[in-house]
Write a protein that holds these residues in place. Structure first.
Motif, PDB file in Angstrom:
ATOM      1  N   ASP A   1       0.807  -1.222   0.000  1.00 28.43           N
ATOM      2  CA  ASP A   1       0.000   0.000   0.000  1.00 28.43           C
ATOM      3  C   ASP A   1       0.837   1.268   0.000  1.00 28.43           C
ATOM      4  N   SER A   2       2.071   1.180   0.464  1.00 28.94           N
ATOM      5  CA  SER A   2       2.844   2.406   0.668  1.00 28.94           C
ATOM      6  C   SER A   2       4.101   2.520  -0.192  1.00 28.94           C
ATOM      7  N   TYR A   3       4.628   1.409  -0.704  1.00 32.49           N
ATOM      8  CA  TYR A   3       5.938   1.485  -1.356  1.00 32.49           C
ATOM      9  C   TYR A   3       5.962   0.849  -2.753  1.00 32.49           C
ATOM     10  N   PHE A   4       5.739  -0.466  -2.832  1.00 28.69           N
ATOM     11  CA  PHE A   4       6.029  -1.181  -4.077  1.00 28.69           C
ATOM     12  C   PHE A   4       4.809  -1.419  -4.961  1.00 28.69           C
ATOM     13  N   GLY A   5       3.630  -1.347  -4.413  1.00 23.53           N
ATOM     14  CA  GLY A   5       2.465  -1.783  -5.178  1.00 23.53           C
ATOM     15  C   GLY A   5       2.277  -3.276  -5.003  1.00 23.53           C
ATOM     16  N   ARG A   6       1.084  -3.763  -5.320  1.00 24.85           N
ATOM     17  CA  ARG A   6       0.757  -5.158  -5.025  1.00 24.85           C
ATOM     18  C   ARG A   6       1.483  -6.143  -5.944  1.00 24.85           C
ATOM     19  N   TYR A   7       1.665  -5.782  -7.208  1.00 25.73           N
ATOM     20  CA  TYR A   7       2.316  -6.724  -8.122  1.00 25.73           C
ATOM     21  C   TYR A   7       3.746  -7.023  -7.683  1.00 25.73           C
ATOM     22  N   ARG A   8       4.533  -5.978  -7.479  1.00 22.18           N
ATOM     23  CA  ARG A   8       5.935  -6.181  -7.093  1.00 22.18           C
ATOM     24  C   ARG A   8       6.053  -6.818  -5.709  1.00 22.18           C
ATOM     25  N   THR A   9       5.136  -6.483  -4.800  1.00 22.45           N
ATOM     26  CA  THR A   9       5.168  -7.089  -3.466  1.00 22.45           C
ATOM     27  C   THR A   9       4.926  -8.594  -3.553  1.00 22.45           C
ATOM     28  N   ILE A  10       3.915  -8.990  -4.325  1.00 21.99           N
ATOM     29  CA  ILE A  10       3.620 -10.415  -4.489  1.00 21.99           C
ATOM     30  C   ILE A  10       4.794 -11.133  -5.137  1.00 21.99           C
ATOM     31  N   ARG A  11       5.339 -10.555  -6.186  1.00 24.34           N
ATOM     32  CA  ARG A  11       6.443 -11.198  -6.912  1.00 24.34           C
ATOM     33  C   ARG A  11       7.669 -11.367  -6.019  1.00 24.34           C
ATOM     34  N   ASN A  12       8.063 -10.316  -5.302  1.00 24.36           N
ATOM     35  CA  ASN A  12       9.281 -10.377  -4.499  1.00 24.36           C
ATOM     36  C   ASN A  12       9.136 -11.339  -3.310  1.00 24.36           C
ATOM     37  N   PHE A  13       8.004 -11.278  -2.627  1.00 19.63           N
ATOM     38  CA  PHE A  13       7.808 -12.187  -1.502  1.00 19.63           C
ATOM     39  C   PHE A  13       7.657 -13.635  -1.975  1.00 19.63           C
TER      40      PHE A  13
ATOM     41  N   LYS B   1      -1.372  -0.563 -10.179  1.00 17.38           N
ATOM     42  CA  LYS B   1      -1.512   0.711  -9.482  1.00 17.38           C
ATOM     43  C   LYS B   1      -0.271   0.962  -8.637  1.00 17.38           C
ATOM     44  N   THR B   2       0.247   2.168  -8.750  1.00 16.24           N
ATOM     45  CA  THR B   2       1.413   2.556  -7.957  1.00 16.24           C
ATOM     46  C   THR B   2       0.945   3.347  -6.740  1.00 16.24           C
ATOM     47  N   PRO B   3       1.450   3.039  -5.570  1.00 20.38           N
ATOM     48  CA  PRO B   3       1.028   3.762  -4.353  1.00 20.38           C
ATOM     49  C   PRO B   3       1.346   5.259  -4.474  1.00 20.38           C
ATOM     50  N   LYS B   4       0.335   6.089  -4.142  1.00 19.21           N
ATOM     51  CA  LYS B   4       0.515   7.539  -4.213  1.00 19.21           C
ATOM     52  C   LYS B   4       0.712   8.162  -2.846  1.00 19.21           C
ATOM     53  N   ARG B   5       0.404   7.432  -1.804  1.00 25.65           N
ATOM     54  CA  ARG B   5       0.607   7.952  -0.450  1.00 25.65           C
ATOM     55  C   ARG B   5       0.833   6.792   0.493  1.00 25.65           C
ATOM     56  N   ASN B   6       1.454   7.093   1.603  1.00 26.71           N
ATOM     57  CA  ASN B   6       1.742   6.073   2.612  1.00 26.71           C
ATOM     58  C   ASN B   6       0.550   6.004   3.571  1.00 26.71           C
TER      59      ASN B   6
ATOM     60  N   MET C   1      -0.568   3.666   5.549  1.00 24.12           N
ATOM     61  CA  MET C   1      -0.332   3.134   6.887  1.00 24.12           C
ATOM     62  C   MET C   1       0.269   4.197   7.800  1.00 24.12           C
ATOM     63  N   LEU C   2       1.168   5.000   7.243  1.00 27.29           N
ATOM     64  CA  LEU C   2       1.783   6.077   8.033  1.00 27.29           C
ATOM     65  C   LEU C   2       0.740   7.125   8.407  1.00 27.29           C
ATOM     66  N   GLU C   3      -0.169   7.423   7.481  1.00 32.06           N
ATOM     67  CA  GLU C   3      -1.224   8.393   7.760  1.00 32.06           C
ATOM     68  C   GLU C   3      -2.163   7.873   8.850  1.00 32.06           C
ATOM     69  N   PHE C   4      -2.486   6.586   8.778  1.00 36.83           N
ATOM     70  CA  PHE C   4      -3.327   5.982   9.816  1.00 36.83           C
ATOM     71  C   PHE C   4      -2.649   6.101  11.183  1.00 36.83           C
ATOM     72  N   PHE C   5      -1.352   5.829  11.220  1.00 33.28           N
ATOM     73  CA  PHE C   5      -0.620   5.869  12.482  1.00 33.28           C
ATOM     74  C   PHE C   5      -0.560   7.303  13.032  1.00 33.28           C
ATOM     75  N   LYS C   6      -0.271   8.272  12.166  1.00 27.92           N
ATOM     76  CA  LYS C   6      -0.181   9.665  12.611  1.00 27.92           C
ATOM     77  C   LYS C   6      -1.526  10.174  13.106  1.00 27.92           C
ATOM     78  N   CYS C   7      -2.572   9.855  12.347  1.00 29.22           N
ATOM     79  CA  CYS C   7      -3.904  10.327  12.723  1.00 29.22           C
ATOM     80  C   CYS C   7      -4.342   9.707  14.038  1.00 29.22           C
ATOM     81  N   GLY C   8      -4.141   8.415  14.198  1.00 31.20           N
ATOM     82  CA  GLY C   8      -4.536   7.738  15.427  1.00 31.20           C
ATOM     83  C   GLY C   8      -3.756   8.239  16.626  1.00 31.20           C
TER      84      GLY C   8
END
Length: 586
Positions: free
Chosen positions: A73-85, A213-218, A220-227
């Motif tokens: 959601d924040s860095y690589f996008g789902r395709y690259r995350t699935i492939r690398n893991f 889709k390429t992530p445009k914002r972090n 998870m970081l926004e959720f953490f800051k807001c909370g």
């Protein structure tokens, strides 16, 4: 490359994603199914340690998805995350396969642990991304119905892949013998590794057809800051809102705050789930070990304990259409179970009854478990090989009658390292064809702490009663489940020469034991032999008679046996004794 119309591209993309998930679930569930037994039988961990390792592995598999979700959601996008893991996942599978090949002489424990760590990272990274990546391939709201259809197929595929993997992995592990063992964990782990390779291949070849889709914002970081901000403001100010997240208004976007409220509500619903899953995943550890303590024969078919976990995906595949098409429509007519929460509550009650029944079953099974010596204690098996009953006068229970060809165990004898006991054997003057000049004999037996020894009561060439002490029962190694048998040959008048004992099962497996001719030794005992469970044809021959004895007997799973053969005036008398029954396991 010639561009394809959207319909064809959509079909190929969805097919690649579903096929990828099928292969991945096959790989993971196949490996997980045989993991507990592998840890106990091959790496020789105890059941308690194996259970801990298994659940730490499963815990890792369900913690790493947090990292995978952040990466997607924040860095690589789902395709690259699935492939690398997935590549990390494949490396773990290969390590598990290599660890199960003894001829490579690699440290199996270290390789297995590293392999499990990589698999936990790999599957954890993939887990939160595949379903969401599939959902991204649809245009909403135009394809809402197709999206619903996709998720139904996707969930069905998950359970189908798990179902097939749970069936085939134990079968492949058991059906093939390799590296001198009657099981082949290298194949059991190797085939899931091949499926994982196929999964990566299918996923990568579909790249040109995916909507990426390429992530445009972090997020998870926004959720953490807001909370964090809302929580800190709520504690510092006296102003109260209907929801504690409203304290972040003015600092953060209202849409983000509203989405976080929904997440918090869902988290409240998920509160009891950790308890449920901690119990549910015992299918792969404690329940598998529990199944290994039982007889797996069902209507003539041997069910492998590893396959017990197959019941879950099988029931899912059957009950999903059954409830959707039959039960829920019928219940709806009476206004019953129309609410999803009511259905979940009923399922929780049924699951609780299942866990309760498993506990009752374990209490029943515990009554069948063997009593093994504990600290400062030992046990002695006394086998009467004579053709008459014996009276054993002993310091343990006073007087014990042991019938002809029977076995009796003196349990929980006090013992500190080595302890010698004197017992008196009393036999009738006429013992079958034998005639004793005296019928009372003094024997010394030595017990060893933690050990189960076996004493054979027979006669020596001078027709005198004699005790023969064999090697201690090797009950620890019988945890592999393979029946173990040793042959004890008590010589009489040395009228038989070159005695041969042949054990042959229905599959044609043949083991031959040769009794050495000796004029000094009255007892010949073989080492323990491991044989597959089943019915065996026992043939005993000598130079004088090629058909001294022929008989069939059954070697049960988890049994430790002694085949006692006594020479008597050119003939043999044979009895097979179950020294100890650890448990039934295949």
């Amino acid at each position: 490359m010639i561009p394809m119309p959207f319909g064809a591209s959509y079909q190929i993309a969805v097919f690649c994603i579903i096929a990828t998930e099928f292969c991945e679930r096959f790989s993971f569930c196949g490996l997980r199914t045989i993991l507990s037994i592998y840890l106990r039988n091959i790496l020789l961990f105890s059941e308690n340690v194996s259970t801990v390792i298994y659940h730490v592995f499963m815990m890792g598999c369900y913690i790493v998805p947090l990292i995978g979700a952040i990466c997607a959601d924040s860095y690589f996008g789902r395709y690259r995350t699935i492939r690398n893991f997935a590549l990390i996942y494949l490396m773990g599978n290969i390590l598990m396969c290599i660890a199960a090949v003894p001829s490579l002489e690699l440290p199996p424990v270290a390789c297995s642990v590293l392999g499990l760590i990589l698999i936990a990272i790999g599957t954890g990274g993939i887990k939160p991304c595949v379903a969401a990546f599939g959902g991204e391939q649809f245009h909403l709201p135009d394809q809402r119905e197709l999206l619903t259809h996709f998720f139904s197929i996707f969930y069905f595929t998950i359970n189908l892949g798990g179902f097939v993997g749970m069936i085939l992995a134990p079968i492949m592990k058991k059906a093939v013998s390799c590296f001198g063992d009657d099981t082949c964990y290298a194949l059991g782990f190797g085939f899931p590794a091949a499926l994982m390779f196929l999964s990566i291949f299918l996923f990568i070849i579909g790249k040109n057809f995916y909507k990426l889709k390429t992530p445009k914002r972090n997020i998870m970081l926004e959720f953490f800051k807001c909370g964090s901000y809302a929580l800190a403001t709520s504690c510092a100010t006296k102003k109260r809102y209907d929801h504690w997240l409203d304290n972040a208004r003015g600092k953060f976007d209202l849409t983000l705050i509203q989405e976080m409220k929904i997440v918090c509500a869902i988290l409240l619903l998920y509160t009891p789930l950790p308890i449920f899953w901690s119990l549910f995943d015992q299918q792969g550890s404690r329940w598998t070990f529990q199944a290994s303590h039982m007889d797996g024969n069902l209507l003539g078919t041997q069910i492998v304990p590893d396959q017990m976990q197959v019941v879950n995906p099988a029931m899912v595949l059957v009950l999903i259409p059954a409830f959707d098409r039959i039960f829920y429509p019928c219940f709806a007519k009476f206004g019953i179970l129309e609410n999803s929460l009511h259905r979940m509550a009923l399922g929780g009650v049924v699951a609780g009854l299942a866990f309760f029944s498993a506990g009752i079953l374990e209490l029943v099974l515990e009554t069948t478990y063997p009593e093994l010596p504990e600290r400062n204690h030992a046990s002695i098996n006394v086998v009467n090989t004579l053709p008459c009953d014996l009276k054993v006068i002993n310091p343990f229970n006073g007087v014990q009658i042991i019938n002809s060809s029977e076995i009796f165990r003196f349990k929980n004898m006090g013992c500190h390292n080595y302890t010698k006991y004197s017992v008196t054997i009393e036999a009738p003057l006429y013992c079958g064809p034998l005639r004793f000049h005296k019928h009372r004999f003094q024997l010394d037996v030595v017990s060893v702490e933690y050990q189960i020894d076996t004493v054979l009561i027979g006669i020596n060439p001078n027709d005198q009663i004699q005790a023969y002490i064999t090697d201690p029962v090797d009950f620890q190694k019988s945890l592999s489940g393979t029946p173990r048998i040793r042959i004890a040959y008590i010589k009489g008048a040395n009228l038989l020469h070159n005695v041969t004992v042949t054990l042959k099962n229905a599959a044609g497996l043949e083991d031959v034991y040769f009794v050495h001719d000796s004029k000094t030794a009255s007892l010949a005992v073989s080492a323990y032999m491991e044989l597959p469970q089943g019915i065996y044809e026992c043939k005993i021959s000598s130079n004088e008679d090629k058909h001294l004895y022929e008989r069939n007997f059954h070697l049960a799973l988890g049994g430790v046996y002694s085949l006692v053969i006594r020479e008597n005036k050119g003939y043999v008398e044979v009895s097979i004794k179950t020294i100890i029954q650890i448990f039934n396991y295949n």
